[in-house]
Scaffold this motif. Structure first.
Motif, PDB file in Angstrom:
ATOM      1  N   ALA A 141       0.822  -1.211   0.000  1.00 51.79           N
ATOM      2  CA  ALA A 141       0.000   0.000   0.000  1.00 51.79           C
ATOM      3  C   ALA A 141       0.858   1.264   0.000  1.00 51.79           C
ATOM      4  N   ASP A 142       1.988   1.245   0.732  1.00 48.32           N
ATOM      5  CA  ASP A 142       2.842   2.435   0.781  1.00 48.32           C
ATOM      6  C   ASP A 142       3.856   2.492  -0.357  1.00 48.32           C
ATOM      7  N   GLY A 143       3.874   1.484  -1.224  1.00 50.84           N
ATOM      8  CA  GLY A 143       4.758   1.482  -2.380  1.00 50.84           C
ATOM      9  C   GLY A 143       6.196   1.121  -2.085  1.00 50.84           C
ATOM     10  N   SER A 144       6.480   0.633  -0.888  1.00 50.61           N
ATOM     11  CA  SER A 144       7.872   0.355  -0.509  1.00 50.61           C
ATOM     12  C   SER A 144       8.336  -1.058  -0.838  1.00 50.61           C
ATOM     13  N   THR A 145       7.401  -1.986  -1.013  1.00 42.63           N
ATOM     14  CA  THR A 145       7.748  -3.390  -1.191  1.00 42.63           C
ATOM     15  C   THR A 145       6.980  -3.982  -2.366  1.00 42.63           C
ATOM     16  N   ILE A 146       7.671  -4.816  -3.129  1.00 41.10           N
ATOM     17  CA  ILE A 146       7.048  -5.494  -4.254  1.00 41.10           C
ATOM     18  C   ILE A 146       7.278  -6.990  -4.113  1.00 41.10           C
ATOM     19  N   ALA A 147       6.230  -7.768  -4.293  1.00 40.41           N
ATOM     20  CA  ALA A 147       6.329  -9.229  -4.292  1.00 40.41           C
ATOM     21  C   ALA A 147       5.970  -9.718  -5.690  1.00 40.41           C
ATOM     22  N   PHE A 148       6.646 -10.771  -6.129  1.00 37.98           N
ATOM     23  CA  PHE A 148       6.359 -11.347  -7.440  1.00 37.98           C
ATOM     24  C   PHE A 148       6.857 -12.780  -7.474  1.00 37.98           C
ATOM     25  N   GLU A 149       6.430 -13.514  -8.484  1.00 40.48           N
ATOM     26  CA  GLU A 149       6.879 -14.893  -8.668  1.00 40.48           C
ATOM     27  C   GLU A 149       8.107 -14.898  -9.568  1.00 40.48           C
ATOM     28  N   SER A 150       9.065 -15.786  -9.230  1.00 38.00           N
ATOM     29  CA  SER A 150      10.300 -15.923 -10.001  1.00 38.00           C
ATOM     30  C   SER A 150      10.609 -17.402 -10.208  1.00 38.00           C
ATOM     31  N   SER A 151      11.141 -17.726 -11.389  1.00 34.59           N
ATOM     32  CA  SER A 151      11.517 -19.107 -11.691  1.00 34.59           C
ATOM     33  C   SER A 151      13.016 -19.337 -11.514  1.00 34.59           C
ATOM     34  N   ALA A 152      13.697 -18.492 -10.761  1.00 35.18           N
ATOM     35  CA  ALA A 152      15.155 -18.555 -10.621  1.00 35.18           C
ATOM     36  C   ALA A 152      15.649 -19.893 -10.080  1.00 35.18           C
ATOM     37  N   ASN A 153      14.870 -20.576  -9.272  1.00 42.91           N
ATOM     38  CA  ASN A 153      15.273 -21.862  -8.694  1.00 42.91           C
ATOM     39  C   ASN A 153      14.689 -23.049  -9.459  1.00 42.91           C
ATOM     40  N   GLY A 154      14.192 -22.810 -10.656  1.00 41.54           N
ATOM     41  CA  GLY A 154      13.626 -23.891 -11.451  1.00 41.54           C
ATOM     42  C   GLY A 154      12.188 -24.211 -11.102  1.00 41.54           C
ATOM     43  N   GLN A 155      11.603 -23.424 -10.243  1.00 46.15           N
ATOM     44  CA  GLN A 155      10.200 -23.555  -9.860  1.00 46.15           C
ATOM     45  C   GLN A 155       9.700 -22.154  -9.561  1.00 46.15           C
ATOM     46  N   TRP A 156       8.402 -21.987  -9.427  1.00 46.29           N
ATOM     47  CA  TRP A 156       7.870 -20.658  -9.137  1.00 46.29           C
ATOM     48  C   TRP A 156       7.928 -20.392  -7.643  1.00 46.29           C
ATOM     49  N   ASP A 157       8.823 -19.494  -7.247  1.00 41.42           N
ATOM     50  CA  ASP A 157       8.966 -19.059  -5.854  1.00 41.42           C
ATOM     51  C   ASP A 157       8.581 -17.584  -5.771  1.00 41.42           C
ATOM     52  N   LEU A 158       8.232 -17.153  -4.570  1.00 44.70           N
ATOM     53  CA  LEU A 158       7.923 -15.741  -4.350  1.00 44.70           C
ATOM     54  C   LEU A 158       9.186 -15.004  -3.936  1.00 44.70           C
ATOM     55  N   MET A 159       9.358 -13.826  -4.507  1.00 45.98           N
ATOM     56  CA  MET A 159      10.446 -12.935  -4.118  1.00 45.98           C
ATOM     57  C   MET A 159       9.823 -11.652  -3.604  1.00 45.98           C
ATOM     58  N   ILE A 160      10.445 -11.089  -2.594  1.00 43.52           N
ATOM     59  CA  ILE A 160      10.005  -9.806  -2.064  1.00 43.52           C
ATOM     60  C   ILE A 160      11.201  -8.875  -2.120  1.00 43.52           C
ATOM     61  N   ILE A 161      11.004  -7.722  -2.781  1.00 45.00           N
ATOM     62  CA  ILE A 161      12.109  -6.785  -2.950  1.00 45.00           C
ATOM     63  C   ILE A 161      11.725  -5.400  -2.446  1.00 45.00           C
ATOM     64  N   ASP A 162      12.736  -4.617  -2.141  1.00 47.07           N
ATOM     65  CA  ASP A 162      12.561  -3.216  -1.795  1.00 47.07           C
ATOM     66  C   ASP A 162      12.298  -2.464  -3.097  1.00 47.07           C
ATOM     67  N   ALA A 163      11.215  -1.731  -3.170  1.00 48.15           N
ATOM     68  CA  ALA A 163      10.825  -1.071  -4.413  1.00 48.15           C
ATOM     69  C   ALA A 163      11.810   0.020  -4.815  1.00 48.15           C
ATOM     70  N   ARG A 164      12.434   0.680  -3.859  1.00 47.07           N
ATOM     71  CA  ARG A 164      13.336   1.785  -4.191  1.00 47.07           C
ATOM     72  C   ARG A 164      14.673   1.281  -4.718  1.00 47.07           C
ATOM     73  N   SER A 165      15.226   0.258  -4.070  1.00 44.07           N
ATOM     74  CA  SER A 165      16.556  -0.228  -4.459  1.00 44.07           C
ATOM     75  C   SER A 165      16.498  -1.411  -5.423  1.00 44.07           C
ATOM     76  N   GLY A 166      15.391  -2.133  -5.424  1.00 40.68           N
ATOM     77  CA  GLY A 166      15.294  -3.335  -6.245  1.00 40.68           C
ATOM     78  C   GLY A 166      15.986  -4.532  -5.624  1.00 40.68           C
ATOM     79  N   GLN A 167      16.492  -4.392  -4.403  1.00 42.20           N
ATOM     80  CA  GLN A 167      17.222  -5.462  -3.729  1.00 42.20           C
ATOM     81  C   GLN A 167      16.258  -6.368  -2.962  1.00 42.20           C
ATOM     82  N   PRO A 168      16.544  -7.685  -2.942  1.00 41.23           N
ATOM     83  CA  PRO A 168      15.695  -8.608  -2.185  1.00 41.23           C
ATOM     84  C   PRO A 168      15.714  -8.275  -0.693  1.00 41.23           C
ATOM     85  N   LEU A 169      14.579  -8.456  -0.056  1.00 39.82           N
ATOM     86  CA  LEU A 169      14.486  -8.271   1.387  1.00 39.82           C
ATOM     87  C   LEU A 169      14.801  -9.585   2.059  1.00 39.82           C
TER      88      LEU A 169
END
Length: 176
Positions: A141-169
């Protein structure tokens, strides 16, 4: 190494629009054949609501772009710098104050997560260095965090990143 994160799935539009009763609230916006309103003859998909704003993808200009509708003013909002001719957009979301728009975009066969700041009119690719497919972003809601699905591990996992830096939390998960 990417970590798996727990995330509450996005709620359907009907649930988001429902009041405290068990009946959903119907949005009653007029039909506009020219595509200047929420209801149009175009293919409008994946709507998300946050506060007074509704984001969705539409083919109104002959390509798959993100649109923003202001429910209070009952009109589409112009979003300079958001839609690009070479990006096929999907699954948009918006922060509650309407400043940040996140969406999945495909460019030259590569999927990425993009963040648009309506105040600065800047569009950023948050996953350009991630060697994986990504999909279904959601923004806090505050625009600080983004969650999405990623296939980086060969399956669909959830990633949560800091919206400003783009770095994983680094969010710890409870062991099983």
């Amino acid at each position: 190494m990417l970590k798996r994160f727990l995330f509450i799935p996005m709620v359907s539009l009907v649930s988001l629009l429902s009041s405290c009763t068990t009946y959903p609230r119907l949005l009653n916006f007029t039909f506009d054949p020219a595509g200047r309103s929420l209801n149009s003859p175009s293919d409008d998909i994946t709507p998300q609501i946050s506060g007074r704003f509704i984001t969705f993808v539409s083919d109104r200009q002959g390509r798959q772009d993100v649109y923003l509708f202001d429910g209070n003013n009952r009109r589409l909002v112009d979003i300079p710098g958001l839609n690009q001719l070479d990006i096929l957009a999907s699954h948009p979301g918006i922060s509650e104050d309407g400043r940040y728009i996140v969406f999945a975009g495909t460019r030259q066969g590569q999927s990425d997560i993009y963040l648009h700041d309506r105040e600065t009119r800047q569009l950023r690719n948050l996953t350009e260095n991630l060697k994986a497919e990504v999909r279904n972003p959601a923004i806090s809601a505050d625009g600080s965090t983004i969650a999405f699905e990623s296939s980086a591990n060969g399956q669909w996992d959830l990633m949560i990143i800091d919206a400003r830096s783009g770095q994983p939390l680094d969010i710890p998960i409870a062991p099983r």
